[in-house]
Design an enzyme around this catalytic site. Structure first.
Site, PDB file in Angstrom:
ATOM      1  N   CYS A 121     -61.733 -17.484  -0.435  1.00 18.82           N
ATOM      2  CA  CYS A 121     -62.063 -16.026   0.090  1.00 18.82           C
ATOM      3  C   CYS A 121     -63.632 -16.364   0.420  1.00 18.82           C
ATOM      4  CB  CYS A 121     -61.654 -15.051  -0.677  1.00 18.82           C
ATOM      5  SG  CYS A 121     -62.347 -13.363  -0.225  1.00 18.82           S
ATOM      6  N   CYS A 147     -65.555 -13.723  -1.725  1.00 14.57           N
ATOM      7  CA  CYS A 147     -65.554 -13.718  -3.449  1.00 14.57           C
ATOM      8  C   CYS A 147     -65.489 -15.141  -3.964  1.00 14.57           C
ATOM      9  CB  CYS A 147     -64.710 -12.805  -3.967  1.00 14.57           C
ATOM     10  SG  CYS A 147     -63.024 -13.207  -3.916  1.00 14.57           S
ATOM     11  N   CYS A 182     -51.456 -19.665  17.702  1.00  9.78           N
ATOM     12  CA  CYS A 182     -51.932 -18.310  17.849  1.00  9.78           C
ATOM     13  C   CYS A 182     -53.424 -18.324  17.987  1.00  9.78           C
ATOM     14  CB  CYS A 182     -51.414 -17.354  16.664  1.00  9.78           C
ATOM     15  SG  CYS A 182     -52.017 -17.699  15.039  1.00  9.78           S
ATOM     16  N   CYS A 222     -57.458  -9.926   0.063  1.00 16.93           N
ATOM     17  CA  CYS A 222     -57.727 -10.772  -1.376  1.00 16.93           C
ATOM     18  C   CYS A 222     -57.588  -9.853  -2.436  1.00 16.93           C
ATOM     19  CB  CYS A 222     -59.089 -11.074  -1.084  1.00 16.93           C
ATOM     20  SG  CYS A 222     -59.511 -12.078  -2.694  1.00 16.93           S
ATOM     21  N   CYS A 239     -61.218  -8.980  -4.188  1.00 15.63           N
ATOM     22  CA  CYS A 239     -62.127  -8.141  -3.466  1.00 15.63           C
ATOM     23  C   CYS A 239     -61.774  -7.261  -2.844  1.00 15.63           C
ATOM     24  CB  CYS A 239     -63.242  -9.104  -3.253  1.00 15.63           C
ATOM     25  SG  CYS A 239     -63.037  -9.972  -1.718  1.00 15.63           S
ATOM     26  N   HIS A 266     -60.434  -8.059   3.731  1.00 11.87           N
ATOM     27  CA  HIS A 266     -59.272  -8.133   4.754  1.00 11.87           C
ATOM     28  C   HIS A 266     -59.306  -9.562   5.478  1.00 11.87           C
ATOM     29  CE1 HIS A 266     -56.906  -7.323   8.537  1.00 11.87           C
ATOM     30  NE2 HIS A 266     -57.873  -7.899   9.179  1.00 11.87           N
ATOM     31  N   HIS A 303     -53.224 -10.855   8.940  1.00 12.76           N
ATOM     32  CA  HIS A 303     -51.871 -10.102   8.653  1.00 12.76           C
ATOM     33  C   HIS A 303     -50.774 -11.400   8.441  1.00 12.76           C
ATOM     34  CE1 HIS A 303     -54.207  -7.093  11.084  1.00 12.76           C
ATOM     35  NE2 HIS A 303     -53.278  -6.323  10.463  1.00 12.76           N
ATOM     36  N   ASP A 321     -42.604 -14.840  11.256  1.00 12.47           N
ATOM     37  CA  ASP A 321     -42.049 -16.055  12.281  1.00 12.47           C
ATOM     38  C   ASP A 321     -42.846 -17.534  11.922  1.00 12.47           C
ATOM     39  OD1 ASP A 321     -44.845 -15.418  12.837  1.00 12.47           O
ATOM     40  OD2 ASP A 321     -44.632 -14.750  14.921  1.00 12.47           O
ATOM     41  N   ARG A 364     -45.743 -16.416   8.541  1.00 13.05           N
ATOM     42  CA  ARG A 364     -47.142 -16.781   9.196  1.00 13.05           C
ATOM     43  C   ARG A 364     -47.984 -16.115   8.485  1.00 13.05           C
ATOM     44  NH1 ARG A 364     -49.377 -15.711  13.840  1.00 13.05           N
ATOM     45  NH2 ARG A 364     -47.339 -14.248  14.505  1.00 13.05           N
ATOM     46  N   CYS A 415     -51.339 -15.168   9.278  1.00 13.55           N
ATOM     47  CA  CYS A 415     -52.600 -15.286  10.459  1.00 13.55           C
ATOM     48  C   CYS A 415     -53.778 -14.836   9.754  1.00 13.55           C
ATOM     49  CB  CYS A 415     -51.849 -14.458  11.449  1.00 13.55           C
ATOM     50  SG  CYS A 415     -52.853 -14.748  12.970  1.00 13.55           S
TER      51      CYS A 415
END
Length: 130
Positions: A47, A50, A65, A96, A99, A102, A105, A109, A117, A119
């Site tokens: 992350c 943190c 992707c 995470c 902390c 974000h 997602h 698939d 997955r 992503c």
């Protein structure tokens, strides 16, 4: 796991503008622009907020992707999932667990053995080589 809680001012002081936007404001980086979307070096992805180890290169795969994709987290307890209804659709946000940053997602698939997955935004990650 000890949770990390900081004010926006503290996060802004520690993160780059783009990291703050993605990790703390749930933004995203443009596809095919991040540091790790086509990075396939042995090691661990942490992350960026943190330093918590989240994914390994052994579970990273080319999904085409434009973002780093993993079929499994290093440890299921290191990430949390949240319903995300932004943009008029239902997605599952990944953060995470330590902390609350974000990460991206998760989608149903991905390849075997998990079929999912993750992503993940490159800017949400740091890398430590083996």
């Amino acid at each position: 796991m000890e949770k990390i809680e900081k004010t926006d001012a503290e996060w802004k002081h520690e993160l780059t503008e783009q990291q703050f936007h993605v990790l703390r404001e749930k933004g995203t980086e443009r596809a095919f622009t991040g540091e790790f979307w086509d990075h396939f070096v042995p090691g661990t992805y942490l992350c960026a907020g943190c330093g918590e180890p989240l994914f390994t290169s052994g579970t990273k795969f080319e999904s085409r992707c434009g973002w780093p994709s993993f079929y499994e987290a290093l440890d299921r307890n290191k990430v949390e999932f949240h319903d995300d209804f932004s943009f008029g659709m239902r997605r599952v946000e990944v953060t995470c667990a330590r902390c609350g940053g974000h990460l991206g997602h998760v989608f149903p698939d991905g390849p075997e053995p998990t079929g999912v997955r993750y992503c993940i935004n490159s800017v949400s990650l740091a890398f430590r080589g083996d």
